[in-house]
Motif scaffolding. Structure first.
Motif, mmCIF file in Angstrom:
data_model
loop_
_atom_site.group_PDB
_atom_site.id
_atom_site.type_symbol
_atom_site.label_atom_id
_atom_site.label_comp_id
_atom_site.label_asym_id
_atom_site.label_seq_id
_atom_site.Cartn_x
_atom_site.Cartn_y
_atom_site.Cartn_z
ATOM 1 N N LEU A 1 0.383 -1.324 -0.105
ATOM 2 C CA LEU A 1 -0.277 0.289 0.287
ATOM 3 C C LEU A 1 1.012 1.810 -0.262
ATOM 4 O O LEU A 1 1.629 1.581 0.529
ATOM 5 C CB LEU A 1 -1.242 -0.035 1.111
ATOM 6 C CG LEU A 1 -1.840 -1.198 1.391
ATOM 7 C CD1 LEU A 1 -2.469 -1.473 2.697
ATOM 8 C CD2 LEU A 1 -2.476 -1.618 -0.146
ATOM 9 N N ARG B 1 -3.101 0.222 -3.478
ATOM 10 C CA ARG B 1 -2.317 -1.061 -3.938
ATOM 11 C C ARG B 1 -1.532 -1.142 -5.266
ATOM 12 O O ARG B 1 -2.131 -1.084 -6.087
ATOM 13 C CB ARG B 1 -3.587 -1.856 -3.490
ATOM 14 C CG ARG B 1 -2.468 -3.143 -3.386
ATOM 15 C CD ARG B 1 -3.271 -4.327 -2.942
ATOM 16 N NE ARG B 1 -4.467 -4.302 -1.591
ATOM 17 C CZ ARG B 1 -4.414 -4.203 -1.251
ATOM 18 N NH1 ARG B 1 -3.350 -4.414 -0.077
ATOM 19 N NH2 ARG B 1 -5.124 -3.618 0.057
ATOM 20 N N ARG C 1 -5.080 6.086 -0.688
ATOM 21 C CA ARG C 1 -4.650 4.834 -0.576
ATOM 22 C C ARG C 1 -4.945 4.677 -0.945
ATOM 23 O O ARG C 1 -5.451 4.101 -2.069
ATOM 24 C CB ARG C 1 -5.524 4.186 0.858
ATOM 25 C CG ARG C 1 -4.288 3.069 1.557
ATOM 26 C CD ARG C 1 -3.239 3.890 2.500
ATOM 27 N NE ARG C 1 -2.577 3.140 3.405
ATOM 28 C CZ ARG C 1 -0.668 2.892 3.080
ATOM 29 N NH1 ARG C 1 0.006 4.119 3.086
ATOM 30 N NH2 ARG C 1 -0.313 2.535 3.818
ATOM 31 N N ALA D 1 -6.988 1.173 -2.448
ATOM 32 C CA ALA D 1 -6.896 0.052 -2.130
ATOM 33 C C ALA D 1 -7.977 -0.599 -0.697
ATOM 34 O O ALA D 1 -8.660 0.908 -0.799
ATOM 35 C CB ALA D 1 -6.158 0.819 -0.513
#
Length: 482
Positions: free
Chosen positions: A421, A466, A464, A482
């Motif tokens: 992340l 990923r 956020r 995320a």
């Protein structure tokens, strides 16, 4: 998301260096110069054509470039006019025509390459390095042939007179931007150098008055880290912008010379459509950039601080208004429509980098002929109709190299971190699918595509994300919410 120029400052021996060498092979780029072209270059070094060059070695020129640069196209000497009514800019541009014979093997190879291609760790030069980094480069101490521009400015920085002629020049010093900035800020720079800030700022005010735009977009820089490498953002220094204003001044003066003579080649850019400007205003609101309706776009750009993440993101968005630039040749006084470069807000041409860009050699010849009141050389006029297409192809190839390098560096940097992340800013959102777009990571300094979500992305907000794809084999990075 528009790409940034990448520079490698200490990672050439790591695995990334090998991947970049493989990339050069895969893109089928020019390799070694043909033997005949090299022979012509070496002969020209021994016997350049200096028959028309006057002696201007008394002028104490200096160059300002990145520290590692050796292909030095420009040298300057700035002074106050003796009548006390402004300034005089002496700008020496490498005279490549003193070394390249029209119609020869070296000339043909330059037309095949069109432009120098830059990789983070190396370059593929337009001309053999015996010329571009040797006999034709304006290296310190050495006497070199040049197209010597003399441009007089009034006390407000407006050009009042222009002259260009062939001359022999000698640079006294090779300076870099950081050193120049330190000396100017500390007030230890002698007047020729100290005037760079004074003249540069006046030219910036002139640019603003005519509605021109210069974007100080942060660079991505590859840096060495404990035997490996990383990415960081670097905001341009004010000295770089002042130096760029001298080049812009010369390009504008050259374009007007050619327009008055009736034959030339311009760098043109159409005005951005209303829809693009409206979209940029929406981006400004999303990125919390203050843009009152009565304030011109150029003034908003000048108010930005590229070291602030949301300002840096908006500067990247601003580059979308600069798409569509090209080259347009004209003859017999028939100026193209549009003739003006929208970002410069004036007639403009490329003429200050002939060691690295093919068109600049031709622009110099056209301006030298115009100043002397003569017709352009026949070899210039014959090549003129095909130059815009050649330059378009060369620019496309250079952009392909730049995009591939950025993708490779980012993918290699994040190899092995799929699934992790990261904190990011959303800097671009798709028009057709607002759940896709571009994110700007704070650390490492990576810009990548994001997709896979269902909700619209929050433009200008922190998100956020990923990492879902990375590594040299992938050649690009991909993120998901995320």
């Amino acid at each position: 998301m528009p790409r940034r120029h990448l520079r490698m400052t200490g990672a050439a021996d790591c695995s990334l260096g090998a991947a970049l060498r493989d990339l050069r092979t895969e893109l089928d780029l020019p390799a070694a110069f043909p033997a005949e072209a090299m022979a012509e270059a070496e002969a020209a070094v021994r016997d350049p054509d200096l028959s028309a060059h006057e002696d201007a070695t008394d002028l104490p020129f200096l160059t300002i470039d990145p520290p590692a640069s050796t292909d030095l196209d420009q040298a300057m000497h700035l002074e106050r006019r003796r009548d006390g009514r402004g300034y005089r800019v002496h700008y020496a541009i490498a005279d490549v025509a003193a070394f390249v014979r029209p119609g020869g093997a070296l000339d043909a190879e330059a037309h095949r390459r069109v432009t120098t291609l830059y990789f983070p760790d190396d370059r593929i030069p337009l001309h053999p390095t015996v010329l571009s980094e040797g006999a034709a480069s304006l290296l310190p101490v050495e006497v070199r042939p040049a197209a010597l521009w003399r441009i007089d400015l009034d006390s407000d920085g407006r050009a009042t007179a222009t002259d260009v002629r062939r001359a022999l020049v000698r640079s006294r010093a090779k300076l870099d931007y950081a050193g120049v900035q330190r000396r100017i800020d500390a007030r230890t720079a002698e007047e020729p150098l100290a005037l760079l800030r004074e003249i540069g700022r006046l030219r910036e005010e002139q640019e603003l008055a005519r509605g021109g735009i210069s974007l100080d977009v942060p660079e991505q820089e590859i840096t060495g880290r404990d035997g490996s490498y990383g990415l960081a953002y670097r905001a341009p220094l004010p000295a770089e912008a002042w130096n760029a204003q001298i080049s812009l001044l010369t390009g504008i003066a050259a374009a007007h010379l050619m327009a008055e003579a009736g034959t030339g080649i311009l760098r043109t850019l159409p005005t951005a459509p209303d829809g693009a400007v409206a979209r940029l205003r929406r981006s400004a609101r999303a990125l919390r950039v203050d843009w009152p309706h009565h304030v011109p776009y150029a003034r908003v750009v000048r108010s930005l601080n590229p070291e602030l993440p949301h300002h840096a993101a908006f500067l990247q968005e601003c580059t979308t208004l600069l798409r569509g630039a090209g080259y347009t040749a004209f003859d017999h006084g028939d100026l193209p429509d549009p003739a003006v470069h929208a970002a410069v807000a004036d007639l403009y041409t490329h003429c200050t980098a002939p060691l690295r860009r093919l068109v600049d050699r031709y622009a110099s010849e056209l301006c030298l002929a115009a100043t002397a009141g003569k017709e352009p050389p026949e070899w210039v006029r014959e090549a003129l109709p095909a130059l815009p297409k050649e330059m378009a192809e060369g620019t496309r190839r250079a952009n392909t190299v730049e995009r591939a390098c950025v993708d490779l560096v980012e993918a290699a940097l994040l190899e092995g971190r799929v699934g992790e992340l990261f904190d990011a800013y959303v800097v671009d959102v798709g028009d057709r699918n607002p759940a896709t777009g571009t994110v700007h990571l704070r650390d490492p300094a990576v810009v990548g595509r994001i997709e896979g979500g269902t909700a619209p992305l929050p433009l200008g907000e922190r998100l956020r994300v990923r990492l879902t794809r990375a590594g040299p084999a992938a050649r690009s990075v991909l993120f998901a919410p995320a």
